[in-house]
Design an enzyme around this catalytic site. Structure first.
Site, PDB file in Angstrom:
ATOM      1  N   CYS A 113       0.880  -1.324   0.022  1.00  0.00           N
ATOM      2  CA  CYS A 113       0.171   0.012   0.102  1.00  0.00           C
ATOM      3  C   CYS A 113       0.891   1.107  -0.047  1.00  0.00           C
ATOM      4  O   CYS A 113       0.338   2.558  -0.040  1.00  0.00           O
ATOM      5  CB  CYS A 113      -0.896   0.086   1.188  1.00  0.00           C
ATOM      6  SG  CYS A 113      -1.952  -1.590   1.322  1.00  0.00           S
ATOM      7  N   HIS A 253      -3.485   6.738   3.901  1.00  0.00           N
ATOM      8  CA  HIS A 253      -3.720   5.391   3.156  1.00  0.00           C
ATOM      9  C   HIS A 253      -4.891   4.938   4.129  1.00  0.00           C
ATOM     10  O   HIS A 253      -5.279   5.118   5.423  1.00  0.00           O
ATOM     11  CB  HIS A 253      -2.798   4.316   3.424  1.00  0.00           C
ATOM     12  CG  HIS A 253      -3.245   2.931   2.887  1.00  0.00           C
ATOM     13  ND1 HIS A 253      -3.435   2.865   1.825  1.00  0.00           N
ATOM     14  CD2 HIS A 253      -3.231   1.798   3.335  1.00  0.00           C
ATOM     15  CE1 HIS A 253      -3.976   1.522   1.487  1.00  0.00           C
ATOM     16  NE2 HIS A 253      -3.659   1.044   2.399  1.00  0.00           N
ATOM     17  N   ASN A 283     -10.111  -0.432   0.540  1.00  0.00           N
ATOM     18  CA  ASN A 283      -8.608  -0.124   0.307  1.00  0.00           C
ATOM     19  C   ASN A 283      -8.103  -0.604  -0.989  1.00  0.00           C
ATOM     20  O   ASN A 283      -8.282  -1.837  -1.438  1.00  0.00           O
ATOM     21  CB  ASN A 283      -8.148  -1.325   1.612  1.00  0.00           C
ATOM     22  CG  ASN A 283      -6.383  -1.154   1.609  1.00  0.00           C
ATOM     23  OD1 ASN A 283      -5.875  -0.689   0.917  1.00  0.00           O
ATOM     24  ND2 ASN A 283      -5.893  -2.189   2.708  1.00  0.00           N
TER      25      ASN A 283
HETATM   26  O1  UT7 Z   1      -3.488  -2.020   3.777  1.00  0.00           O
HETATM   27  C1  UT7 Z   1      -2.696  -2.126   4.623  1.00  0.00           C
HETATM   28  C2  UT7 Z   1      -2.323  -3.205   5.343  1.00  0.00           C
HETATM   29  N1  UT7 Z   1      -3.770  -3.590   6.083  1.00  0.00           N
HETATM   30  C3  UT7 Z   1      -4.284  -3.209   7.258  1.00  0.00           C
HETATM   31  O2  UT7 Z   1      -3.580  -2.213   7.626  1.00  0.00           O
HETATM   32  C4  UT7 Z   1      -5.608  -3.835   7.806  1.00  0.00           C
HETATM   33  C5  UT7 Z   1      -5.075  -4.143   9.293  1.00  0.00           C
HETATM   34  N2  UT7 Z   1      -6.206  -4.871   9.999  1.00  0.00           N
HETATM   35  C6  UT7 Z   1      -7.511  -4.458  10.062  1.00  0.00           C
HETATM   36  O3  UT7 Z   1      -8.004  -3.271   9.666  1.00  0.00           O
HETATM   37  C7  UT7 Z   1      -8.394  -5.354  10.988  1.00  0.00           C
HETATM   38  O4  UT7 Z   1      -7.584  -6.283  11.689  1.00  0.00           O
HETATM   39  C8  UT7 Z   1      -9.601  -6.030  10.281  1.00  0.00           C
HETATM   40  C9  UT7 Z   1     -10.530  -5.068   9.511  1.00  0.00           C
HETATM   41  C10 UT7 Z   1      -9.112  -6.910   9.058  1.00  0.00           C
HETATM   42  C11 UT7 Z   1     -10.254  -7.050  11.294  1.00  0.00           C
HETATM   43  O5  UT7 Z   1     -10.759  -6.320  12.406  1.00  0.00           O
HETATM   44  P1  UT7 Z   1     -10.598  -6.801  13.779  1.00  0.00           P
HETATM   45  O6  UT7 Z   1     -11.253  -6.011  14.514  1.00  0.00           O
HETATM   46  O7  UT7 Z   1      -8.978  -6.889  13.933  1.00  0.00           O
HETATM   47  O8  UT7 Z   1     -11.364  -8.130  13.689  1.00  0.00           O
HETATM   48  P2  UT7 Z   1     -10.629  -9.579  13.860  1.00  0.00           P
HETATM   49  O9  UT7 Z   1      -9.440 -10.002  12.789  1.00  0.00           O
HETATM   50  O10 UT7 Z   1      -9.966  -9.781  15.480  1.00  0.00           O
HETATM   51  O11 UT7 Z   1     -11.952 -10.706  13.992  1.00  0.00           O
HETATM   52  C12 UT7 Z   1     -12.911 -10.527  15.077  1.00  0.00           C
HETATM   53  C13 UT7 Z   1     -13.978 -11.514  14.838  1.00  0.00           C
HETATM   54  C14 UT7 Z   1     -13.379 -12.924  14.340  1.00  0.00           C
HETATM   55  O12 UT7 Z   1     -14.256 -13.885  14.837  1.00  0.00           O
HETATM   56  P3  UT7 Z   1     -13.962 -14.411  16.279  1.00  0.00           P
HETATM   57  O13 UT7 Z   1     -12.682 -15.552  16.199  1.00  0.00           O
HETATM   58  O14 UT7 Z   1     -13.965 -13.400  17.316  1.00  0.00           O
HETATM   59  O15 UT7 Z   1     -15.296 -15.471  16.602  1.00  0.00           O
HETATM   60  C15 UT7 Z   1     -13.494 -13.095  12.903  1.00  0.00           C
HETATM   61  O16 UT7 Z   1     -13.492 -14.500  12.476  1.00  0.00           O
HETATM   62  O17 UT7 Z   1     -14.452 -11.036  13.463  1.00  0.00           O
HETATM   63  C16 UT7 Z   1     -14.711 -12.056  12.599  1.00  0.00           C
HETATM   64  N3  UT7 Z   1     -14.715 -11.648  11.105  1.00  0.00           N
HETATM   65  C17 UT7 Z   1     -15.643 -11.588  10.543  1.00  0.00           C
HETATM   66  N4  UT7 Z   1     -17.058 -11.291  10.910  1.00  0.00           N
HETATM   67  C18 UT7 Z   1     -18.066 -10.852  10.034  1.00  0.00           C
HETATM   68  C19 UT7 Z   1     -13.501 -11.579  10.419  1.00  0.00           C
HETATM   69  N5  UT7 Z   1     -14.146 -10.993   9.144  1.00  0.00           N
HETATM   70  C20 UT7 Z   1     -15.409 -11.010   9.208  1.00  0.00           C
HETATM   71  C21 UT7 Z   1     -16.485 -10.509   8.253  1.00  0.00           C
HETATM   72  N6  UT7 Z   1     -17.657 -10.342   8.879  1.00  0.00           N
HETATM   73  N7  UT7 Z   1     -16.075 -10.087   7.165  1.00  0.00           N
END
Ligand code: UT7
Length: 326
Positions: A113, A253, A283
């Site tokens: 990115c 970004h 993104n």
């Molecule tokens: O572009 C440059 C690099 N990229 C980034 O900077 C992205 C950085 N990361 C993020 O923005 C965030 O970590 C995400 C948006 C990707 C995820 O948010 P989060 O608050 O960190 O969620 P998580 O990965 O901790 O997931 C929480 C829960 C999980 O369920 P359990 O294990 O707690 O039951 C996931 O399975 O949310 C679940 N989950 C979803 N639920 C519904 C993950 N994706 C989804 C989804 N819909 N699309």
């Protein structure tokens, strides 16, 4: 002394819009989850017959017209992308061909990115050294081709599009005031498209295991993204010898609205001076910053003399920050 200025900008978003509700029909997700966790509401996806260079060409044509130069005045093309048309030739080469530009150097850079800001920093070096006077730098992605459409953790986060900027040389205007960049390859595995290169060439197994798509440890990436986005923004301000109060607009970004909120809080930049479009385009990796820059200019959010701060973080890990006087 030769300085680097922005002569023109352009952007292109494919027509097809995919909403969070559209994703909810394909994977176990919801508009509520996606918008609360990331700030994303919808994204554009390319048509089947569009390749990355087609998006670049559309954005570049607008940028060249906006710059008021002839396409043959361009003496270097740099395209930042992680979703190039082919492994080679580069998307820069295809862009040159499709724009019908004479045989100037053209190439791609892969810095996740941060690709566009890496390209901008390189353009600045080429212009300052006298190697080039008009550099076309584009950032473009067709992320919809490299996401795993069954992985809700990643598929909902990305969009397609291109942005392009014509940078020029000026002996009178200050232009780019500061550049700051860095990378840490030790963390490369946290955000990676594992297969398709020489480490894991394409095989039935690599396809079956979906190794040709984005793999991201979201939580881990998030922590580094917050720290490096803050570092890049604050270092760029410091190196420009100004304070955060002097920033007229910040283009971060757009990976996650929560990363942006944490960054501006720490860097002391008010929300009203921060450009946000993640809700509409998600993104777009290397395409995000130049698209936002073009939109900000065309919405009248940047006027002559304004100090524009930009910072990015992405796969690699890579990060970069710049301040430019418009
Ligand atoms: O572009 C440059 C690099 N990229 C980034 O900077 C992205 C950085 N990361 C993020 O923005 C965030 O970590 C995400 C948006 C990707 C995820 O948010 P989060 O608050 O960190 O969620 P998580 O990965 O901790 O997931 C929480 C829960 C999980 O369920 P359990 O294990 O707690 O039951 C996931 O399975 O949310 C679940 N989950 C979803 N639920 C519904 C993950 N994706 C989804 C989804 N819909 N699309």
């Amino acid at each position: 002394m030769t300085n680097t200025i922005i002569l023109g900008t352009g952007s292109y978003l494919p027509k097809k819009v995919m909403t969070n509700d559209d994703w909810a029909k394909l994977v176990d997700t919801s508009d509520e989850w996606i918008s609360t966790r990331s700030g994303i509401k919808e994204r554009h996806f390319a048509a089947e017959n569009e390749a990355c260079s087609d998006l670049v060409v559309e954005a570049a044509k607008i940028a060249i017209a906006d710059a008021g130069i002839d396409k043959d005045d361009i003496d270097l093309i740099i395209v930042g992308t992680v979703s190039a048309d082919n492994a080679y030739p580069s998307t820069g080469n295809w862009t040159q061909k499709k724009l019908g530009i004479k045989a100037i150097p053209s190439f791609d850079i892969s810095a996740g990115c941060s690709s566009f800001l890496y390209g901008m920093i390189m353009a600045n070096s080429f212009i300052k050294s006298g190697l080039a006077r008009h550099v076309l730098v584009a950032g473009a992605e067709i992320m919809s081709r490299i996401i795993n459409w069954e992985d809700r953790n990643t598929c909902v986060l990305f969009g397609d599009g291109a942005g392009a900027v014509v940078f020029g040389a000026s002996e009178t205007e200050p232009g780019i005031l500061s550049t700051y960049w860095g990378a840490d390859g030790n963390l490369g595995d946290l955000l990676i498209q594992p297969a398709g290169g020489s480490a894991i060439p394409a095989s039935e197994e690599s396809v079956a295991k979906k190794l040709h798509s984005v793999h991201m440890k979201g939580n881990e990436v998030y922590k580094h993204a917050v720290l490096r986005m803050q570092e890049a923004a604050m270092k760029a301000i410091e190196l420009a010898n100004i304070s955060s109060d002097d920033i007229d607009l910040y283009i971060p970004h757009q990976a996650n609205i929560r990363i942006i909120d944490a960054t501006i809080k720490r860097a002391g930049i008010p929300p009203e001076k921060t450009f946000i479009n993640i809700d509409k385009i998600a993104n777009i990796s290397g395409g995000t910053i130049p698209i936002a820059l073009d939109q900000a200019r065309k919405q009248g959010r940047l006027k002559k003399g304004d100090n524009l701060l930009m910072s990015a973080f992405g796969a690699g890990f890579t990060w970069a920050g710049t301040v430019i006087k418009m």
